[in-house]
Design a protein around this motif. Sequence first.
Motif, PDB file in Angstrom:
ATOM      1  N   TYR A 165       0.836  -1.208   0.000  1.00  0.00           N
ATOM      2  CA  TYR A 165       0.000   0.000   0.000  1.00  0.00           C
ATOM      3  C   TYR A 165       0.867   1.252   0.000  1.00  0.00           C
ATOM      4  O   TYR A 165       0.646   2.183  -0.788  1.00  0.00           O
ATOM      5  CB  TYR A 165      -0.900  -0.029   1.238  1.00  0.00           C
ATOM      6  CG  TYR A 165      -1.548   1.278   1.596  1.00  0.00           C
ATOM      7  CD1 TYR A 165      -2.732   1.679   0.979  1.00  0.00           C
ATOM      8  CD2 TYR A 165      -1.008   2.099   2.584  1.00  0.00           C
ATOM      9  CE1 TYR A 165      -3.343   2.879   1.323  1.00  0.00           C
ATOM     10  CE2 TYR A 165      -1.613   3.295   2.933  1.00  0.00           C
ATOM     11  CZ  TYR A 165      -2.782   3.673   2.303  1.00  0.00           C
ATOM     12  OH  TYR A 165      -3.381   4.865   2.638  1.00  0.00           O
ATOM     13  N   ALA A 166       1.872   1.283   0.873  1.00  0.00           N
ATOM     14  CA  ALA A 166       2.739   2.462   0.964  1.00  0.00           C
ATOM     15  C   ALA A 166       3.503   2.689  -0.335  1.00  0.00           C
ATOM     16  O   ALA A 166       3.627   3.824  -0.808  1.00  0.00           O
ATOM     17  CB  ALA A 166       3.708   2.299   2.140  1.00  0.00           C
ATOM     18  N   ALA A 167       4.024   1.617  -0.916  1.00  0.00           N
ATOM     19  CA  ALA A 167       4.809   1.752  -2.141  1.00  0.00           C
ATOM     20  C   ALA A 167       3.956   2.259  -3.300  1.00  0.00           C
ATOM     21  O   ALA A 167       4.370   3.152  -4.048  1.00  0.00           O
ATOM     22  CB  ALA A 167       5.449   0.405  -2.501  1.00  0.00           C
ATOM     23  N   VAL A 168       2.763   1.699  -3.465  1.00  0.00           N
ATOM     24  CA  VAL A 168       1.890   2.123  -4.563  1.00  0.00           C
ATOM     25  C   VAL A 168       1.498   3.589  -4.396  1.00  0.00           C
ATOM     26  O   VAL A 168       1.511   4.370  -5.354  1.00  0.00           O
ATOM     27  CB  VAL A 168       0.644   1.215  -4.637  1.00  0.00           C
ATOM     28  CG1 VAL A 168      -0.388   1.795  -5.594  1.00  0.00           C
ATOM     29  CG2 VAL A 168       1.039  -0.191  -5.083  1.00  0.00           C
ATOM     30  N   ASN A 169       1.138   3.978  -3.174  1.00  0.00           N
ATOM     31  CA  ASN A 169       0.797   5.376  -2.935  1.00  0.00           C
ATOM     32  C   ASN A 169       1.965   6.300  -3.233  1.00  0.00           C
ATOM     33  O   ASN A 169       1.810   7.350  -3.858  1.00  0.00           O
ATOM     34  CB  ASN A 169       0.346   5.567  -1.488  1.00  0.00           C
ATOM     35  CG  ASN A 169      -1.124   5.278  -1.289  1.00  0.00           C
ATOM     36  OD1 ASN A 169      -1.970   5.818  -1.995  1.00  0.00           O
ATOM     37  ND2 ASN A 169      -1.439   4.440  -0.333  1.00  0.00           N
ATOM     38  N   ALA A 170       3.154   5.916  -2.769  1.00  0.00           N
ATOM     39  CA  ALA A 170       4.330   6.744  -2.996  1.00  0.00           C
ATOM     40  C   ALA A 170       4.628   6.886  -4.482  1.00  0.00           C
ATOM     41  O   ALA A 170       4.947   7.977  -4.963  1.00  0.00           O
ATOM     42  CB  ALA A 170       5.539   6.146  -2.262  1.00  0.00           C
ATOM     43  N   LEU A 171       4.514   5.798  -5.229  1.00  0.00           N
ATOM     44  CA  LEU A 171       4.781   5.852  -6.666  1.00  0.00           C
ATOM     45  C   LEU A 171       3.762   6.734  -7.380  1.00  0.00           C
ATOM     46  O   LEU A 171       4.102   7.466  -8.317  1.00  0.00           O
ATOM     47  CB  LEU A 171       4.768   4.440  -7.247  1.00  0.00           C
ATOM     48  CG  LEU A 171       5.955   3.553  -6.821  1.00  0.00           C
ATOM     49  CD1 LEU A 171       5.697   2.097  -7.178  1.00  0.00           C
ATOM     50  CD2 LEU A 171       7.255   4.049  -7.447  1.00  0.00           C
ATOM     51  N   CYS A 172       2.505   6.691  -6.938  1.00  0.00           N
ATOM     52  CA  CYS A 172       1.494   7.567  -7.531  1.00  0.00           C
ATOM     53  C   CYS A 172       1.811   9.031  -7.252  1.00  0.00           C
ATOM     54  O   CYS A 172       1.636   9.888  -8.124  1.00  0.00           O
ATOM     55  CB  CYS A 172       0.113   7.220  -6.994  1.00  0.00           C
ATOM     56  SG  CYS A 172      -0.585   5.702  -7.662  1.00  0.00           S
ATOM     57  N   ILE A 173       2.248   9.318  -6.043  1.00  0.00           N
ATOM     58  CA  ILE A 173       2.566  10.702  -5.691  1.00  0.00           C
ATOM     59  C   ILE A 173       3.791  11.182  -6.466  1.00  0.00           C
ATOM     60  O   ILE A 173       3.829  12.324  -6.939  1.00  0.00           O
ATOM     61  CB  ILE A 173       2.791  10.823  -4.175  1.00  0.00           C
ATOM     62  CG1 ILE A 173       1.481  10.541  -3.422  1.00  0.00           C
ATOM     63  CG2 ILE A 173       3.300  12.212  -3.807  1.00  0.00           C
ATOM     64  CD1 ILE A 173       1.652  10.390  -1.926  1.00  0.00           C
ATOM     65  N   ALA A 220      -7.169  -0.459  -1.950  1.00  0.00           N
ATOM     66  CA  ALA A 220      -6.576   0.828  -2.319  1.00  0.00           C
ATOM     67  C   ALA A 220      -5.495   0.647  -3.376  1.00  0.00           C
ATOM     68  O   ALA A 220      -5.452   1.368  -4.377  1.00  0.00           O
ATOM     69  CB  ALA A 220      -6.001   1.518  -1.086  1.00  0.00           C
ATOM     70  N   ALA A 221      -4.610  -0.332  -3.171  1.00  0.00           N
ATOM     71  CA  ALA A 221      -3.546  -0.578  -4.147  1.00  0.00           C
ATOM     72  C   ALA A 221      -4.137  -1.021  -5.484  1.00  0.00           C
ATOM     73  O   ALA A 221      -3.666  -0.605  -6.558  1.00  0.00           O
ATOM     74  CB  ALA A 221      -2.586  -1.638  -3.620  1.00  0.00           C
ATOM     75  N   VAL A 271     -15.816   2.880   0.859  1.00  0.00           N
ATOM     76  CA  VAL A 271     -15.952   3.998  -0.078  1.00  0.00           C
ATOM     77  C   VAL A 271     -15.357   3.620  -1.427  1.00  0.00           C
ATOM     78  O   VAL A 271     -15.944   3.858  -2.482  1.00  0.00           O
ATOM     79  CB  VAL A 271     -15.283   5.269   0.480  1.00  0.00           C
ATOM     80  CG1 VAL A 271     -15.238   6.373  -0.575  1.00  0.00           C
ATOM     81  CG2 VAL A 271     -16.040   5.772   1.715  1.00  0.00           C
ATOM     82  N   LEU A 272     -14.180   3.014  -1.411  1.00  0.00           N
ATOM     83  CA  LEU A 272     -13.545   2.598  -2.657  1.00  0.00           C
ATOM     84  C   LEU A 272     -14.382   1.559  -3.395  1.00  0.00           C
ATOM     85  O   LEU A 272     -14.392   1.511  -4.628  1.00  0.00           O
ATOM     86  CB  LEU A 272     -12.152   2.038  -2.369  1.00  0.00           C
ATOM     87  CG  LEU A 272     -11.080   3.063  -1.990  1.00  0.00           C
ATOM     88  CD1 LEU A 272      -9.837   2.358  -1.439  1.00  0.00           C
ATOM     89  CD2 LEU A 272     -10.708   3.926  -3.171  1.00  0.00           C
ATOM     90  N   LEU A 273     -15.086   0.727  -2.634  1.00  0.00           N
ATOM     91  CA  LEU A 273     -15.917  -0.309  -3.230  1.00  0.00           C
ATOM     92  C   LEU A 273     -17.317   0.186  -3.572  1.00  0.00           C
ATOM     93  O   LEU A 273     -18.101  -0.529  -4.205  1.00  0.00           O
ATOM     94  CB  LEU A 273     -16.021  -1.510  -2.273  1.00  0.00           C
ATOM     95  CG  LEU A 273     -14.726  -2.298  -2.054  1.00  0.00           C
ATOM     96  CD1 LEU A 273     -14.859  -3.225  -0.851  1.00  0.00           C
ATOM     97  CD2 LEU A 273     -14.366  -3.103  -3.296  1.00  0.00           C
TER      98      LEU A 273
END
Length: 377
Positions: A165-173, A220-221, A271-273
């Motif tokens: 989760y952290a890695a995917v979010n960081a890459l998006c940012i 989320a990912a 919410v995502l779903l």
Amino acid sequence: GLWLVACAATAAAVAGAAAAAAAAVAAASGNMAASAKQPLAQLRFADDDLPTHTGAEQERVEKDVEYFYRSFRRVPAGLSNLKLLRDEHAEYLAGGLESLPQGFECLDASRPWLVYWIVHALSLLEVEVPAALKARAVDTLRRCQSPDGGFGGGPGQLAHLAPTYAAVNALCILGTSEAYAAVDRRALHAYLLRMKTKAGSFTMHQDGEEDVRGAYCAIAAARLTGICDDVLCAGVAEWVASCQTYEGGLAGFPGLEAHGGYSFCGFAALVLLGRTELVDVEALLQWSASRQMRLEGGFQGRTNKLVDGCYSFWQGGLFPLIHQALRGDAHASASPELVRDPPTILAVAVAVAATTRAPWTTVADSGCLTRWRCKSM
């Protein structure tokens, strides 16, 4: 340090929406405004002449907070002089991308989190990360990716949903083409399916613990990378909804105690779903608002616990989502169906009130994920 800076920056970002939701509770209960005008002595914890260890700890915290309140009274203009030291925060955060002191050695298994906390806070501060540092951050995260899908806490470490989760979010940012290309989405999709249980929950890692964090991290990912298909989502919302307790909050697992962090993870997943109707949203709002401590102003994570800065992040992130759900917007904006160009609410994935468009799109063939392509932002 880095975690608290990220929490503080996020809490500031969601303050407006949180205030709107809190105002709704105030209108219903009619006691928030009155409490704000009460002397501090009237806001203190009352043990009803039944002293307990937790009551004594609460009184100690209140005394510490009152000490700082009194110090502000001696400063001209008091709280109006409080300012977010944006430049100092940005310098500290940017330095963390260059190198970290020896004290951070204990977080060797949290490298994706360190990158995420830093770039997330810098993004909230509207500070652009230099291209060279972006490239280094992407390279670090790429090395944390498991050949079998997902990300571990460091190179060669076991894949785990939290650093994934952290890695995917960081890459998006970070938002570069190299960042988007770093994720092996086919392997990630297979990894998420392996972590999923028949009940609709997710284990955090192979043979690991099963709780609502896994559902949020996985969905989320998947949403951010465009791999959130019907097979992955089946039964997840129903399992998450079963974690809501009689108090109104959500527990980490059905039958356990409501908790601020789990409540955010669970409701954000819903919410995502697009399935917030499965829980009692008004009860969740009441529980979340009731976690704000009268004297301290901050939030506790559970009933009868102490205030904690991290829960300004978790509870603060809940209010914009609850506000969205009560307005009836959640279902329209978070359909889990695979579409050619899906809008993704990055606010939900990173708990801030900002939106972006997903960097990836999927090409579906007869309902199966067959081909992948990266689209430009």
